[in-house]
Design a protein around this motif. Structure first.
Motif: not given
Ligand code: NAP
Ligand code: MG
Length: 539
Positions: A379-386
């Motif tokens: 969804d193109n957020p600023n941060l994904g998961a680690v």
């Protein structure tokens, strides 16, 4: 490959197919342009690539050893960190025996074939691979969206960098391929050539799974060495796809062994093997130092001094002095700290601010970082998961350690359901001797440290064992000049964020415990994969 095959059989092949067809004149190197996702056409194309990658979830790749695909009993499952129930794909898992066979094959193929090939021939395969990668750019980036939880721009940047490495190293090999310039001497002909070394074990990290993996692998191949690639266990699918692409571009399958496996299990076999000539590693300091030690021990039957290229961790700092514009400084700090969840070796993990503007800059950092979104990267957020559960746990532990040592949690600190999500976290009142000011966290955690004055800021900057990236934001000419000399790191940025080095523009590598400063993407890099031979003939 049968070791009796020899050079002659291939001679016809590479002269016919490659030499005559290709025009040697090339456009000068230019960095691959990043994709503009505000353009609806690009956005739609990327969404299509995401759907295509998703439709292929679960696909399996076998090992490639001695030119043959090999099935293994065990496999490595590659998981989507933002949705850990999803298996992005699987790859075979090598045993120690297979790893041993891979190095032996790499040695035979090196001796009997690859070392004798023409530099231009090898360079052209890289150019073709760059062409194919450019056409399939979004497929590779979309794979990293799912496999490494990169948002669109981060994934695109990684693929663009891989294209750059291919284009850059191909040209570099053409430059270094012939006889080098020497001082003439009467009555003699003198020449010096760069020739390859031997079998190279390539061990990349998961965090730039295209750029670093492709960069190290193709640098080794284009210089005439054979390769055993052990991809990171958190990033094997994108590596498997790249190997397929290299083969399609004309890379002979015998020269590149694709040998996924657990670093702990097969790593020592690959590194300790007497026929391994060089280990090209990028990853953590702990593993890098282990490789350094093991490779230094001469094994029975070993006839060379092994070389290592070890690029390791960082605890990178941005120093902001009292003359800086607080708003701009805070923006640049946030970009460097939280891009790809702070999982860059170059990430800004220490923000050192001169006392008079400390409160203002920290408040602005919090204000900007507060608006960063966290979610599934498709969804193109600023941060994904680690990357995985152990990183998730370790980052949470460091957030606690930071507070236990006396730091104040100013933003974030929490996690989010559904995947390995950690909120962008800002911790203030950190002192230079706190653990979160000294140890690499590799997550979205920014430690803010107050410096009494500029002098003190320099001292804090240089107070870790690392020395990878760093920067100064200042409007004072004298201080900018001092920073050039006194801030001790491999990649120093003045008045900008400290991440995002470009191939050819900012050759990349670190000092001290950040590594051997091999400067990937620079004009010295390929020479590390070769040795110079001087030939004199008297008339
Ligand atoms: P890592 O844990 O050190 O792993 C790197 C690679 O080494 C992986 O392929 C890993 O395999 C392998 N490995 C593990 N144990 C080994 C052993 N005993 N012998 C041989 N190989 C072994 O690093 P990472 O977690 O992938 O990456 C993060 C680290 O890389 C951070 O410290 C970051 O700063 C650093 N990094 C540095 C640079 C730079 O240019 N300086 C760039 C990017 C990242 P498995 O995956 O199977 O364990
Ligand atoms: Mg690791």
């Amino acid at each position: 490959m049968d070791s009796s095959t020899g050079f002659a059989q291939f001679k016809e092949f590479f002269y016919k197919d490659y030499r005559e067809e290709t025009d040697m004149s090339l456009m000068p190197f230019k960095n691959e342009a990043f994709t503009d996702f505000t353009d609806e056409k690009n956005k739609a194309a990327f969404e299509e690539a995401l759907a295509k990658v998703k439709s292929e979830f679960g696909k399996h790749w076998d090992l490639l050893i001695d030119g043959e695909r090999i099935k293994t009993e065990n496999v490595i499952k590659s998981i989507d960190p933002a949705d850990p129930d999803t298996v992005v794909g699987t790859v075979g898992k090598a045993t120690k025996e297979i790893a041993d066979k891979a190095v032996n094959s790499a040695y035979d193929v090196f001796e009997n074939y690859w070392r004798w090939t023409e530099p231009e021939f090898r360079a052209r395969i890289l150019l073709k691979a760059a062409h194919l990668l450019r056409q399939r750019k979004h497929i590779f980036s979309a794979t990293m969206v799912y496999e490494e939880s990169k948002n669109w721009a981060e994934a695109d940047g990684d693929t663009c960098e891989a294209i750059d490495f291919l284009e850059f190293y191909a040209r570099e090999m053409m430059r270094l391929g012939g006889a080098q310039t020497l001082v003439p001497y009467p009555g003699e002909e003198n020449n010096m050539y760069y020739i390859p070394l031997g079998p190279i074990v390539v061990i990349p990290p998961w965090n730039f799974p295209m750029a670093i993996m492709a960069g190290m692998t193709t640098a080794a191949l284009v210089t005439g060495n054979t390769v055993v690639l052990k991809p990171a266990s958190g990033a094997p699918v994108v590596a498997a796809k790249f190997i397929d692409l290299l083969l399609e571009a004309g890379m002979p399958p015998e020269v590149i062994n694709f040998c996924p496996g657990s670093g702990g299990e097969v790593g020592d076999t690959l590194v300790g093997h007497p026929k391994t000539r060089l280990i090209a590693f990028t990853g953590s300091m702990e593993v890098g130092l282990h490789i350094q030690e093991l490779s230094a021990k001469t094994q029975p039957g070993q006839i060379w001094v092994k070389r290592t290229i070890l690029e390791m961790g960082g605890k990178d700092a941005l120093l902001i002095d009292a003359t800086a514009d607080p708003e701009y400084a805070a923006e640049q700090a946030v970009l460097g700290a939280f891009g790809f969840q702070g999982q860059k070796c170059s990430a800004c993990s220490r923000l050192i601010i001169e006392a008079p503007i400390y409160d203002e800059v920290v408040a602005k950092v919090v204000e900007i970082a507060k608006n960063l979104t966290v979610g599934h990267p498709s969804d193109n957020p600023n941060l994904g998961a680690v990357i995985d559960s152990s990183a998730f746990k370790m980052i949470k532990d460091y957030i606690q350690i930071g507070q236990d040592d006396g730091g104040k949690l100013l933003l974030g600190g929490g996690t989010k359901e559904g995947g390995y999500f950690v909120e962008p976290t800002v911790i203030g009142d950190v002192k230079e001797d706190h653990r979160i000011a000294l140890e690499e966290i590799f997550g979205p955690v920014l430690a803010c440290i107050k410096a009494d004055d500029f002098e003190h800021g320099i001292k804090i900057f240089n107070s870790t064992q690392f020395g990878l990236t760093g920067g100064l934001i200042s409007n004072d000419r004298e201080r900018l000049e001092r920073a050039r000399e006194e801030l001790h790191c491999g990649n120093l940025y003045l008045n900008r964020k400290i991440t995002g080095a470009l191939v050819g523009v900012q050759p990349f590598g670190g000092f001290n415990m950040s590594g051997t400063d091999s400067k990937a993407g620079g004009q010295d890099y390929l020479m590390l994969f070769m040795q110079a031979k001087t030939v004199t003939e008297r008339w």
